[in-house]
Write a protein that holds these residues in place. Structure first.
Motif, PDB file in Angstrom:
ATOM      1  N   PRO A  62      38.044   9.826   3.185  1.00 34.39           N
ATOM      2  CA  PRO A  62      37.882   9.341   2.642  1.00 34.39           C
ATOM      3  C   PRO A  62      35.984   9.687   2.386  1.00 34.39           C
ATOM      4  N   ALA A  63      34.957  10.238   1.770  1.00 35.82           N
ATOM      5  CA  ALA A  63      34.035  10.804   0.680  1.00 35.82           C
ATOM      6  C   ALA A  63      33.082   9.727   1.187  1.00 35.82           C
ATOM      7  N   GLU A  64      31.769   9.949   0.650  1.00 33.05           N
ATOM      8  CA  GLU A  64      31.009   9.038   0.229  1.00 33.05           C
ATOM      9  C   GLU A  64      31.309   9.155  -1.246  1.00 33.05           C
ATOM     10  N   THR A  66      28.845   8.274  -4.662  1.00 32.52           N
ATOM     11  CA  THR A  66      27.198   7.647  -5.361  1.00 32.52           C
ATOM     12  C   THR A  66      27.576   7.485  -7.167  1.00 32.52           C
ATOM     13  N   THR A 360      19.976   7.593  -7.745  1.00 30.92           N
ATOM     14  CA  THR A 360      20.837   7.021  -7.379  1.00 30.92           C
ATOM     15  C   THR A 360      20.946   5.343  -7.177  1.00 30.92           C
ATOM     16  N   GLN A 363      25.916   3.351  -3.697  1.00 29.36           N
ATOM     17  CA  GLN A 363      26.687   4.448  -2.827  1.00 29.36           C
ATOM     18  C   GLN A 363      27.167   3.733  -1.856  1.00 29.36           C
ATOM     19  N   GLU A 364      28.370   4.036  -1.936  1.00 31.92           N
ATOM     20  CA  GLU A 364      29.362   3.839  -0.502  1.00 31.92           C
ATOM     21  C   GLU A 364      30.356   4.232   0.045  1.00 31.92           C
ATOM     22  N   SER A 365      29.945   4.595   1.718  1.00 29.72           N
ATOM     23  CA  SER A 365      30.838   5.460   2.145  1.00 29.72           C
ATOM     24  C   SER A 365      31.564   5.029   2.666  1.00 29.72           C
ATOM     25  N   ASN A 366      32.812   6.565   2.685  1.00 30.28           N
ATOM     26  CA  ASN A 366      34.280   6.975   3.771  1.00 30.28           C
ATOM     27  C   ASN A 366      34.855   5.574   2.576  1.00 30.28           C
ATOM     28  N   ARG A 367      35.117   5.871   1.223  1.00 26.58           N
ATOM     29  CA  ARG A 367      35.868   5.530  -0.050  1.00 26.58           C
ATOM     30  C   ARG A 367      36.588   6.778  -0.154  1.00 26.58           C
ATOM     31  N   ASP A 415      44.722   8.193   3.194  1.00 27.34           N
ATOM     32  CA  ASP A 415      43.762   9.442   3.351  1.00 27.34           C
ATOM     33  C   ASP A 415      45.504  10.295   4.012  1.00 27.34           C
TER      34      ASP A 415
END
Length: 438
Positions: A62-64, A66, A360, A363-367, A415
């Motif tokens: 999982p990563a951020e 953009t 930017t 932006q979305e995290s944990n994907r 993951d």
């Protein structure tokens, strides 16, 4: 048959059998060699197919994510003071050059005030004359007073017309954002004063004809004359004072293009004093992209240096409410919106230079994210090659939002999955052994 002939015949048969035996032995030997070569080739092929393929493998975590775009922006000073000519004139003296450091109150340039000084002396002489006349009593207006009043009216008309022209130029500069509201309102007051003075002069002339006897109106008349003259004198003294141009703040001189002796029309930019501390960037983005931007949002800035790109940070200060038409480097007309960015550094930069700004828009995290090049069409959808237990496996996936390089995987990955990035490896198929390339 003779004994000699019989012996010759047997020798010939023996010779033929011996040659045939030799030929058969050679043929059998060649067959064995060919068979050995085929066997070695098959063994080599089997060994080759048993070797693992080497390819780049990515462990997905999982990563951020953009998404955005990059535009060019120009560096400007955070605090700069443009100085405009306050009257029509010419540069009499110039004391600075571009790049000079100056202090607040320092004299930068002087405009020619010879004509203004002459007008000031005339007005002062008229004031002295009016003061002398006020001490006299008379029954009817004197011809000299009427002539003098007509001259005052002519002068007031010229002053009013000049102030109206100055106000029109100031309004154009104000609408363009080149001068402040305070400067524009000052021009309005000057124009109103000039009109008021003209009306006073006309009323004074009317009083001259209406006065038949020395009465209290006489004193009022001369009082009006003095006030009008004093107003004009004050205006000229203000212009003469403004002809000496001083620095409004400590800073550095830029935008100076005039030279001594050159004309400087009212409202023309003379020079700019900028503080060499604190910077902002101005960029023009496509109107469609501007819809996704918000004030206060952070941006990444890349500054080109001799050692490579240097990464800086900033945030959006303002977004223009309307677009303007600009011509792209390819000559295309585009509707673009002005974006102002505050640079989060006081490190020296070159004013007027260009930097790349990465905006930017999403932006979305944990994907779970993979490079778009790792995806390929599969059964009306998309798929990836993944490595499980050291072997290649085909994995259908559902992709989500993507940017220029990467794509979010909505379904099909977990993951820690190992994604094979080299999708065009020769001999790649399910079950094929994969060795991660170093």
């Amino acid at each position: 048959m003779s004994l000699e002939h019989l012996a010759s015949s047997r020798f010939a048969k023996w010779r033929s059998l011996k040659l045939f035996s030799r030929f058969k032995g050679k043929k059998k030997k060649k067959g064995l060699i060919f068979g050995l070569i085929v066997l070695l080739g098959c063994a080599g092929a089997l060994a080759y197919t048993a070797l693992p393929l080497q390819g780049k493998v990515l462990a997905v975590h999982p990563a951020e994510f953009t998404k955005g775009f990059t535009e060019e922006a120009q560096v400007q000073a955070l605090n700069e003071s443009p100085i405009y000519s306050s009257m029509d004139g010419k540069i009499q003296a110039l004391h600075v050059q571009n790049g000079d450091r100056v202090t607040k109150g320092q004299v930068l340039a002087e405009l020619d005030t010879q004509d203004l000084n002459h007008q000031l002396e005339v007005l002062k002489a008229q004031l002295t004359s009016v003061e002398g006349q006020s001490q006299q009593a008379y029954r009817t207006p004197q011809e000299a007073a009427i002539q003098q009043q007509n001259l005052l009216i002519e002068q007031a008309e010229k002053d009013s017309e000049a102030q109206d022209q100055a106000l029109a130029r100031s309004k154009a500069l104000f609408d363009a954002g080149s001068i402040s509201q305070v400067e524009y309102e000052d021009a309005q007051r000057q124009a109103d004063k000039a009109k008021s003075n003209l009306e006073q002069q006309k009323l004074a002339l009317q009083l001259l004809y209406e006065q038949l006897t020395p009465a209290p109106g006489t004193a009022l008349y001369f009082s009006g004359q003095k006030d009008a003259l004093n107003t004009q004198i004050s205006q000229l003294e203000d212009k003469i004072q403004k002809a000496e141009i001083t620095a409004p703040q400590d800073g550095i001189i830029k935008d100076l293009t005039l030279k001594e002796g050159m004309a400087a029309p009212n409202g023309q930019l003379l020079l700019t004093v900028v503080q060499n501390q604190g910077y902002r960037l101005e960029s023009y983005v496509l109107a469609s992209d501007a819809l996704d931007l918000k004030t206060g949002s952070p941006v990444k800035i890349l500054q080109a240096t001799s050692a490579g790109d240097k990464s800086l940070s900033g945030k959006i200060e303002s977004i223009a409410p309307s677009a303007v038409e600009r011509v792209s480097p390819l000559g295309l007309k585009e509707n673009r919106v002005k974006i102002t960015i505050l640079l989060d550094t006081n490190a020296p930069v070159v004013l007027g230079s260009n930097m790349d700004v990465q905006f930017t828009t999403y932006q979305e995290s944990n994907r779970l994210i993979v490079p778009k090049t790792a995806l390929f069409p599969y059964q009306n959808g998309q798929a990836l090659w993944i490595v499980r237990n050291g072997k290649a496996a085909l994995q259908p996936v559902t992709k989500g939002i993507e940017n220029n390089q990467d794509c979010i995987i909505e379904k099909g990955l977990q993951d820690g999955d190992q994604v094979l990035l080299d999708t065009s490896l020769k001999g790649l198929k399910e079950g094929k052994r994969i060795k991660a390339a170093q």
